[in-house]
Design a protein around this motif. Structure first.
Motif, short mmCIF file in Angstrom:
data_model
loop_
_atom_site.label_atom_id
_atom_site.label_comp_id
_atom_site.label_asym_id
_atom_site.label_seq_id
_atom_site.Cartn_x
_atom_site.Cartn_y
_atom_site.Cartn_z
N THR A 30 76.82 47.94 17.45
CA THR A 30 75.65 48.81 17.35
C THR A 30 75.72 49.64 16.06
O THR A 30 74.72 49.80 15.36
CB THR A 30 75.55 49.73 18.58
N GLU A 90 69.91 60.26 14.49
CA GLU A 90 69.58 58.86 14.22
C GLU A 90 70.51 57.92 14.98
O GLU A 90 70.06 56.93 15.56
CB GLU A 90 69.68 58.57 12.72
N ASN A 93 69.83 58.23 18.86
CA ASN A 93 68.61 57.56 19.31
C ASN A 93 68.79 56.06 19.46
O ASN A 93 68.26 55.46 20.39
CB ASN A 93 67.44 57.87 18.38
N LEU A 94 69.55 55.44 18.58
CA LEU A 94 69.79 54.00 18.70
C LEU A 94 70.66 53.70 19.91
O LEU A 94 70.38 52.77 20.67
CB LEU A 94 70.42 53.44 17.43
N ARG A 96 70.88 55.50 22.57
CA ARG A 96 70.09 55.84 23.76
C ARG A 96 69.22 54.67 24.19
O ARG A 96 68.94 54.48 25.37
CB ARG A 96 69.23 57.07 23.46
N LEU A 97 68.80 53.85 23.23
CA LEU A 97 67.95 52.70 23.53
C LEU A 97 68.72 51.50 24.08
O LEU A 97 68.12 50.56 24.59
CB LEU A 97 67.18 52.27 22.27
N TYR A 98 70.05 51.52 23.97
CA TYR A 98 70.86 50.39 24.40
C TYR A 98 70.73 50.17 25.91
O TYR A 98 70.82 51.09 26.70
CB TYR A 98 72.33 50.63 24.05
N LYS A 99 70.51 48.93 26.29
CA LYS A 99 70.47 48.53 27.70
C LYS A 99 71.57 47.49 27.89
O LYS A 99 71.55 46.44 27.24
CB LYS A 99 69.12 47.92 28.06
N GLN A 126 61.75 50.99 36.72
CA GLN A 126 61.98 51.79 35.53
C GLN A 126 62.42 53.17 35.95
O GLN A 126 61.92 53.72 36.92
CB GLN A 126 60.70 51.89 34.69
#
Length: 127
Positions: A30, A90, A93-94, A96-99, A126
Motif C-alpha cells: 500500500t 494522505e 486516507n489511502l 482507510r479505503l483498504y478492504k 455496508q
C-alpha cells in the motif's frame, strides 16, 4: 481496523492498523502506491530493532511502521520522531479505503470478536 491518533490540538499525527486485517506485506504494498513515499525498507530478520518493521520517507520526512512491545495486535504508523506532519492525512486516507480480502476479513472479525463486522461481511451489508 484503523484508528486515528490525535495530538493535543486534535490533529492526526499517527494511526494504528489492526494486524489481523492487514499484514506487513500489504502495508508495504500500500505504501508503494502513495505518491511521495520513497525508500521503503523492511526490517531484516533478527535485527536489533525488532519492533520497527518498516521504515520509509514521505515527502522527505522519516516514517515508521512500529509494533509496540513486539507483540501487539496493531501496527503504529507515523513519523519516526516527534515531528508533526499534517500530510499524514494522505497516507491515512489511502489506508482507510483498504478492504481486506473476504477470508482475511472473516478471520479478522472472528479473532477480534467483531460480530457486527462479521454479520455485515457475511450478509454483504455496508457499515
Amino acid at each position: 481496523m484503523i484508528y486515528e491518533l490525535l495530538n493535543d490540538n486534535g490533529e492526526l499525527f499517527a494511526f494504528e492498523i489492526e494486524s489481523v486485517y492487514m499484514p506487513l506485506s500489504q502495508i508495504a504494498n500500500t505504501l508503494e502506491k502513495i505518491e511521495g513515499v520513497s525508500q521503503i525498507r523492511n526490517r531484516k530478520m533478527f535485527s536489533s530493532q525488532d519492533e520497527i518493521h518498516i521504515r520509509f520517507k514521505f515527502n522527505g520526512i522519516d516514517y515508521i511502521v512500529w509494533e509496540p512491545y513486539g507483540d501487539n495486535s496493531r501496527f503504529w504508523l507515523g513519523p519516526d520522531r516527534d515531528e508533526y506532519d499534517d500530510n499524514i492525512v494522505e497516507i491515512f486516507n489511502l489506508f482507510r479505503l483498504y478492504k481486506p480480502p473476504f477470508v482475511t476479513g472473516l478471520v479478522g472479525d472472528l479473532l477480534s470478536l467483531d460480530f457486527k463486522g462479521l454479520f455485515r461481511r457475511l450478509f454483504n451489508q455496508q457499515p
